[in-house]
Design a protein around this motif. Structure first.
Motif, mmCIF file in Angstrom:
data_model
loop_
_atom_site.group_PDB
_atom_site.id
_atom_site.type_symbol
_atom_site.label_atom_id
_atom_site.label_comp_id
_atom_site.label_asym_id
_atom_site.label_seq_id
_atom_site.Cartn_x
_atom_site.Cartn_y
_atom_site.Cartn_z
ATOM 1 N N ALA A 15 7.387 1.095 -6.496
ATOM 2 C CA ALA A 15 6.703 -0.932 -6.844
ATOM 3 C C ALA A 15 8.520 -1.225 -7.451
ATOM 4 O O ALA A 15 8.402 -2.773 -7.439
ATOM 5 N N GLU A 16 9.012 -0.513 -7.584
ATOM 6 C CA GLU A 16 10.560 -1.036 -7.922
ATOM 7 C C GLU A 16 11.440 -1.555 -5.884
ATOM 8 O O GLU A 16 11.512 -2.422 -5.874
ATOM 9 N N THR A 17 10.337 -1.067 -5.201
ATOM 10 C CA THR A 17 11.083 -1.528 -3.866
ATOM 11 C C THR A 17 10.099 -2.923 -3.452
ATOM 12 O O THR A 17 10.656 -3.723 -2.426
ATOM 13 N N PHE A 18 7.982 -2.722 -4.295
ATOM 14 C CA PHE A 18 7.892 -4.021 -3.109
ATOM 15 C C PHE A 18 7.658 -4.797 -3.943
ATOM 16 O O PHE A 18 7.123 -6.109 -3.793
ATOM 17 N N GLY A 19 7.789 -4.715 -5.589
ATOM 18 C CA GLY A 19 7.204 -5.265 -7.029
ATOM 19 C C GLY A 19 5.642 -5.346 -7.115
ATOM 20 O O GLY A 19 5.213 -5.393 -8.606
ATOM 21 N N SER A 20 5.432 -4.045 -6.538
ATOM 22 C CA SER A 20 3.766 -3.897 -6.702
ATOM 23 C C SER A 20 3.580 -3.026 -5.987
ATOM 24 O O SER A 20 3.877 -2.939 -4.449
ATOM 25 N N VAL A 21 1.914 -2.355 -6.235
ATOM 26 C CA VAL A 21 1.842 -1.573 -5.463
ATOM 27 C C VAL A 21 -0.100 -1.975 -5.844
ATOM 28 O O VAL A 21 -0.828 -1.570 -6.468
ATOM 29 N N ALA A 60 0.987 -1.107 0.218
ATOM 30 C CA ALA A 60 0.125 0.260 -0.072
ATOM 31 C C ALA A 60 0.657 1.587 -0.072
ATOM 32 O O ALA A 60 1.535 0.961 0.940
ATOM 33 N N VAL A 61 0.925 2.375 -0.723
ATOM 34 C CA VAL A 61 1.796 3.152 -0.854
ATOM 35 C C VAL A 61 0.092 4.610 -0.207
ATOM 36 O O VAL A 61 -1.198 4.479 -0.609
ATOM 37 N N ILE A 62 0.550 5.450 0.840
ATOM 38 C CA ILE A 62 -0.114 6.368 1.199
ATOM 39 C C ILE A 62 -0.143 8.044 1.463
ATOM 40 O O ILE A 62 1.326 7.560 1.451
ATOM 41 N N THR A 63 -0.300 8.544 0.645
ATOM 42 C CA THR A 63 0.608 9.705 0.186
ATOM 43 C C THR A 63 0.106 11.025 1.065
ATOM 44 O O THR A 63 -0.899 10.071 1.783
ATOM 45 N N GLY A 64 0.941 11.776 1.578
ATOM 46 C CA GLY A 64 0.609 12.309 2.673
ATOM 47 C C GLY A 64 0.896 11.519 4.286
ATOM 48 O O GLY A 64 -0.286 11.908 4.932
ATOM 49 N N SER A 65 1.996 10.524 4.855
ATOM 50 C CA SER A 65 1.210 9.340 5.779
ATOM 51 C C SER A 65 2.767 9.677 6.832
ATOM 52 O O SER A 65 2.378 9.178 7.848
ATOM 53 N N THR A 66 2.692 10.826 6.698
ATOM 54 C CA THR A 66 3.589 11.145 8.752
ATOM 55 C C THR A 66 2.740 11.734 9.492
ATOM 56 O O THR A 66 3.240 11.676 10.933
ATOM 57 N N SER A 67 1.701 11.890 9.076
ATOM 58 C CA SER A 67 0.438 12.367 9.861
ATOM 59 C C SER A 67 -0.785 12.309 10.099
ATOM 60 O O SER A 67 -0.966 11.712 9.437
ATOM 61 N N GLY A 68 -1.649 12.919 10.978
ATOM 62 C CA GLY A 68 -3.150 12.750 10.945
ATOM 63 C C GLY A 68 -3.372 11.549 10.258
ATOM 64 O O GLY A 68 -3.332 10.619 10.436
ATOM 65 N N GLU A 104 -3.016 -5.099 8.930
ATOM 66 C CA GLU A 104 -3.575 -6.142 8.689
ATOM 67 C C GLU A 104 -2.806 -6.473 7.941
ATOM 68 O O GLU A 104 -2.903 -7.279 6.675
ATOM 69 N N GLY A 105 -1.567 -6.631 7.843
ATOM 70 C CA GLY A 105 -0.420 -7.514 7.008
ATOM 71 C C GLY A 105 0.357 -6.738 5.627
ATOM 72 O O GLY A 105 0.745 -7.682 4.693
ATOM 73 N N ARG A 106 -0.325 -5.936 5.707
ATOM 74 C CA ARG A 106 0.125 -5.438 4.397
ATOM 75 C C ARG A 106 1.773 -4.691 4.598
ATOM 76 O O ARG A 106 1.643 -3.697 5.902
ATOM 77 N N ASN A 107 2.584 -3.926 3.314
ATOM 78 C CA ASN A 107 3.573 -3.663 3.138
ATOM 79 C C ASN A 107 2.872 -2.235 3.524
ATOM 80 O O ASN A 107 2.304 -1.881 2.410
ATOM 81 N N VAL A 108 3.774 -1.017 4.027
ATOM 82 C CA VAL A 108 3.314 0.409 3.507
ATOM 83 C C VAL A 108 5.226 1.214 2.788
ATOM 84 O O VAL A 108 5.885 1.064 3.296
#
Ligand code: NAD
Length: 260
Positions: A78-84, A7-15, A27-31
């Protein structure tokens, strides 16, 4: 391991974004945690999520006001985890002023970060999701994607825009096992809301407590702020198998605000 694993979550260091990153990790997902600041604290936040939930995480810097960086964020993930497999468009800013005084640079920044960034990340993620045989796109809109409030012309325009983008993307991808939905929060007491209280005080000529009671919570029939955990739970649901036929719509989490 959850089926949709990264999972990619934009703006995810806050709130709200941080709460969604934590809930998807639970839930066991890479983020992929994102912000534009690239501080030691940002990296530590991603590391802490990995440690707490036993998943892989990465901090990727990208300024969501810049189209190329929005697209690069998805490519690097995608490079890091192989998918988004899950894309949550959450990054957002706010500015409060009457239309005739609204600073042009604030208008441009709000449209870029709150609306155009989602166009760019979605465009970059679609080929990856198609290749993977499915995916989930969740756009964090707002009650202001459905109704307006004075002094928020850029924000209301961007959030109404992202509702249109959500529906269009849903229709285009309906046969690809990719869903695209929006979440429409009411007022959540995050740094974004804290920061607008002084401007609201000025615009409405009110003190802090009166702004909270009569401008913000006045809109919410429950008279309570929504919590970041409640928004995160809605995002987790939209990313689940149970939500496979929920497409091109929105989930309001606003204490009844838009029922009025
Ligand atoms: P917040 O200020 O706590 O978080 C916003 C996030 O966006 C931060 O992590 C920040 O670093 C990031 N961000 C801002 N500009 C960025 C940029 N140029 N590049 C990358 N990241 C950037 O605010 P929040 O309340 O958690 O807001 C998250 C989303 O929820 C926003 O889209 C907001 O419009 C929406 N929302 C919030 C509320 C609320 O009441 N808090 C209500 C409805 C919708």
């Amino acid at each position: 391991m959850a089926a949709r694993k990264t999972a990619v979550i934009t703006g995810s260091t806050s709130g709200i974004g941080l709460a969604i990153a934590q809930a998807l990790a639970a839930e066991g997902r890479n983020v992929v945690v994102n912000s534009f600041s690239d501080t030691t604290a940002d990296h530590a936040m991603a590391d802490a999520i990995a440690k707490q939930y036993g998943v892989k995480t990465a901090y990727i810097k990208a300024d969501m006001s810049k189209p190329a960086e929005c697209r690069a964020l998805v490519a690097k993930a995608a490079e890091t985890f192989g998918s988004v497999d899950i894309l949550v468009n959450n990054a957002g800013i706010q500015h409060v002023a009457p239309v005739e005084e609204f600073p042009i640079e604030k208008w441009d920044a709000i449209i870029a970060i709150n609306l155009s960034s989602a166009f760019h990340t979605i465009a970059a993620a679609i080929p990856l999701m198609k290749n993977a045989g499915g995916g989930r796109i969740v756009n964090i809109a707002s009650a202001h994607g459905l109704v307006a409030s004075p002094f928020k012309s850029a924000y209301v325009s961007a959030k109404h825009g992202i509702m249109g983008l959500t529906k269009t993307v849903a229709l285009e991808l309906a046969r690809e096992k990719i869903t695209c939905n929006a979440i429409c929060p009411g007022y959540v007491l995050t740094p974004l809301v804290e920061a607008q209280i002084p401007d609201q005080m000025k615009a409405h000529q009110m003190d802090r407590e009166t702004v909270i009671r009569e401008v913000m919570l006045d809109k919410q029939p429950t008279k309570e702020f929504v919590t970041v955990e409640q928004i995160a739970a809605a995002a987790v649901f939209l990313c689940s198998d149970a939500a496979a036929q929920i497409n091109g719509t929105h989930l309001s989490v606003d204490g009844g605000w838009t029922a009025a």
